[in-house]
Scaffold this active site. Sequence first.
Site, PDB file in Angstrom:
ATOM      1  N   ASN A 156      -0.942 -89.213 -11.950  1.00 40.45           N
ATOM      2  CA  ASN A 156      -0.879 -88.139 -12.934  1.00 40.45           C
ATOM      3  C   ASN A 156      -1.791 -88.493 -14.122  1.00 40.45           C
ATOM      4  O   ASN A 156      -1.550 -89.480 -14.808  1.00 40.45           O
ATOM      5  CB  ASN A 156       0.585 -88.003 -13.391  1.00 40.45           C
ATOM      6  CG  ASN A 156       0.764 -87.015 -14.524  1.00 40.45           C
ATOM      7  OD1 ASN A 156      -0.161 -86.302 -14.893  1.00 40.45           O
ATOM      8  ND2 ASN A 156       1.979 -86.978 -15.071  1.00 40.45           N
ATOM      9  N   HIS A 164       8.010 -81.991 -14.719  1.00 42.35           N
ATOM     10  CA  HIS A 164       7.823 -83.333 -15.262  1.00 42.35           C
ATOM     11  C   HIS A 164       8.550 -83.433 -16.601  1.00 42.35           C
ATOM     12  O   HIS A 164       8.693 -82.447 -17.314  1.00 42.35           O
ATOM     13  CB  HIS A 164       6.319 -83.596 -15.465  1.00 42.35           C
ATOM     14  CG  HIS A 164       6.041 -85.015 -15.844  1.00 42.35           C
ATOM     15  ND1 HIS A 164       6.076 -85.464 -17.143  1.00 42.35           N
ATOM     16  CD2 HIS A 164       5.736 -86.094 -15.084  1.00 42.35           C
ATOM     17  CE1 HIS A 164       5.800 -86.751 -17.165  1.00 42.35           C
ATOM     18  NE2 HIS A 164       5.582 -87.162 -15.927  1.00 42.35           N
ATOM     19  N   GLU A 194      12.043 -90.046 -12.357  1.00 42.72           N
ATOM     20  CA  GLU A 194      11.430 -90.887 -13.399  1.00 42.72           C
ATOM     21  C   GLU A 194      12.352 -90.957 -14.612  1.00 42.72           C
ATOM     22  O   GLU A 194      12.472 -89.974 -15.342  1.00 42.72           O
ATOM     23  CB  GLU A 194      10.091 -90.282 -13.867  1.00 42.72           C
ATOM     24  CG  GLU A 194       8.990 -90.301 -12.853  1.00 42.72           C
ATOM     25  CD  GLU A 194       7.624 -90.031 -13.507  1.00 42.72           C
ATOM     26  OE1 GLU A 194       6.611 -90.504 -12.969  1.00 42.72           O
ATOM     27  OE2 GLU A 194       7.583 -89.339 -14.563  1.00 42.72           O
TER      28      GLU A 194
END
Lengths: 231, 231, 231, 231
Positions: A13, A97, A145
């Site tokens: 990313n 995200h 994450e």
Amino acid sequence: MSDIISIPFILVNLKTYVESMGERAVKLAKIAEEVSSSLNVCIGLAPQIVDLSRVAESTKIPVFAQHIDPAPPGKFTGHVLPEAVKNCGAVGTMLNHSERRMRIADIEAAVARARQVGLYTVVFANNARVTAATAALEPDMVAVEPPELIGTGIPVSKAKPEVITNTIDLVKKVNPRIPVLCGAGITSGEDVSRALELGASGIAVASGVVKAKDPRSVLLEFAKAVRRAET
Amino acid sequence: MSDIISIPFILVNLKTYVESMGERAVKLAKIAEEVSSSLNVCIGLAPQIVDLSRVAESTKIPVFAQHIDPAPPGKFTGHVLPEAVKNCGAVGTMLNHSERRMRIADIEAAVARARQVGLYTVVFANNARVTAATAALEPDMVAVEPPELIGTGIPVSKAKPEVITNTIDLVKKVNPRIPVLCGAGITSGEDVSRALELGASGIAVASGVVKAKDPRSVLLEFAKAVRRAET
Amino acid sequence: MSDIISIPFILVNLKTYVESMGERAVKLAKIAEEVSSSLNVCIGLAPQIVDLSRVAESTKIPVFAQHIDPAPPGKFTGHVLPEAVKNCGAVGTMLNHSERRMRIADIEAAVARARQVGLYTVVFANNARVTAATAALEPDMVAVEPPELIGTGIPVSKAKPEVITNTIDLVKKVNPRIPVLCGAGITSGEDVSRALELGASGIAVASGVVKAKDPRSVLLEFAKAVRRAET
Amino acid sequence: MSDIISIPFILVNLKTYVESMGERAVKLAKIAEEVSSSLNVCIGLAPQIVDLSRVAESTKIPVFAQHIDPAPPGKFTGHVLPEAVKNCGAVGTMLNHSERRMRIADIEAAVARARQVGLYTVVFANNARVTAATAALEPDMVAVEPPELIGTGIPVSKAKPEVITNTIDLVKKVNPRIPVLCGAGITSGEDVSRALELGASGIAVASGVVKAKDPRSVLLEFAKAVRRAET
């Protein structure tokens, strides 16, 4: 769409770092392509939306948008249309995200829109339970994450291995076909090896590659860890 | 940045119409460039963010982003970095369009960031009072568009002329140097003439051009109206 | 609505501290009422929305909502209806606090809705320029609070006096009738005196009162500073 | 928390209708309490946040917030603190209603915060897949409402029965312990009967009760339908 992405998968990313903007994004794509090709490891790249077409044109590795909006074509000034992302040569998109969190109904709609236009989806989430919930939305892949580790260099696979294993367990119950990536703080081949040992289907990385003195050697290390894991 | 944009100004927003996506955006840019050049009228184009670099590379007319985020470079996955927009050849950005409304603090920060990297800013608003408020944030230009007329073909300059004159009056009190565009429902040269007679410094248009059978003839009509207004 | 609020004005924001929740909010309202009454200084209180009716019923001092939504009555589950705020006895509302930032069009709509139902509005902003912009939306009062000082105990009136004077200057140009409060880090009578000397029409305070060992003595100190400033 | 809510459950959402504001909310609570008590059917009420304490004080039936924020106590001006909702006598909260959609990570955090302070959670969603995803977040109950039918008087149980059955099927796979409500367009006892026959654990209703000429007779009809279903 399983022919686009093979597992284990490394997703790089590029965020909005200046180190990975414009021509530098193209350069990183070429590096990733070389490493991917020489070690036969699947590496994807998610440049800034502004750089998407430029990067997609210049590489054979799978290019991802960092985000799409669920809106249909039309009056949606400033939004990221799935058709436009597909049209410029990207093969997939990240969604939700932790730096671009989405409403749950919008994630579902974006996954459906992506499927409609032929984009592969990787939905991100902040912990095991939220990742399991996103798996019920039937994306192609999910990624966990822990936000507190993102960009720290403290690898999730070492600092919070239970996040990875719990996520895999919970996702399996909801939808056993969906591969689980993990990310946050990953900077070394050892971090990657550890993640794969814990059962992850690959890793997501950003600063660990973008901010590295030598991104090529980092990616090589990652790819070698993947190769080792497969033998 | 007054050398980039001359007044009266025509800003063509391509929104997320499929009719103005990818190669069609490039084609529209070429048409706009021809019209702009032959009639010596300033025409700007705002393609989708995904198409920004492709369009900016292919034309000499001023290319605008439809939106930027106020974030600094770094960990802002999925955001539109001002530096990246500048880097790909765009000269400016729209902000706060009614389809992409922003928080007031973010508009101010985005205007400041745009100035920092050298991007021209056009801040949109939905009525006279809000437009006047945005003028206090010191953008390069403001634009008023009553949302209820957007995409209707009912021109603001005919249906709600008082919106244009009130906006110009209120903006003048806050900051007399800032040019005021108007938009919503504009499809003909007459609509443009009327807007300029009312004191607008130009117009914003989307479907009136993008959805037209012959975008070139519409743009020509607009440009001729601008020429007539100047004599 | 100038009869509800007199200047200099002290606005106590209870935020979502547990120290100022439920019965404790009622108790703080009584303390504020006593101080207000004994020193003849206007003190307003903004409890949590959940506590609004309970506090408004128990005190004569002006009670403010911390936020309202611009929505009309109807299908807006989970929103704060201006009519409901008015109906429960509150006299006004804060808007756009840095912990609850709003889109510019929504601030304008909320100010208009508040006026419609008879609520006094205090619009908050993060710096001089944004405060001036909010003044163009014609609220009853504006308040500037540099976010980086909120809750620090470092008073804006000492650490960044230029924020206060610049804000007053810019607001005056946009709308000279609108009083300007300032806030962030205010904990002592001296901070209040300083703010008033710089031209502020009052102050906004939260932790300085809520988290104080003895909120009464702090409010007394503030009120005395106001009295001194008027002589 | 299964002792608070018994199944089948009727949840009456008062939204921000003026017909159900302030004292009218209290009156509706009394009506609901009478019906609930006389027919021994569990009826919950979700008034506006502003009216929450007033309603909770005046009734024995379970009172729900329409929304809570996941924030901890502290600097969250304008937010709805779970502790404050609990403190005022509410027993639970709705989350993610289609008029107040939330980010997935915030739903998970709000469910966790609610559990921490002892609030029952009902998470709403717009279709079967999203409802299944919310079930993975481990709320106490979920509710599916197709947005296109909300407030129409066209009952989901008649117009889109497959939404109810698909939702129940998908939720069962994710978490078989979680009861599923359905809502949208429900105005008659027959609509309720149909929903229960399809497997729903109850219904959510708003305008069907609030906008009814005689809310009591509507609630009676609903409660009788529930009684019939149990025999």
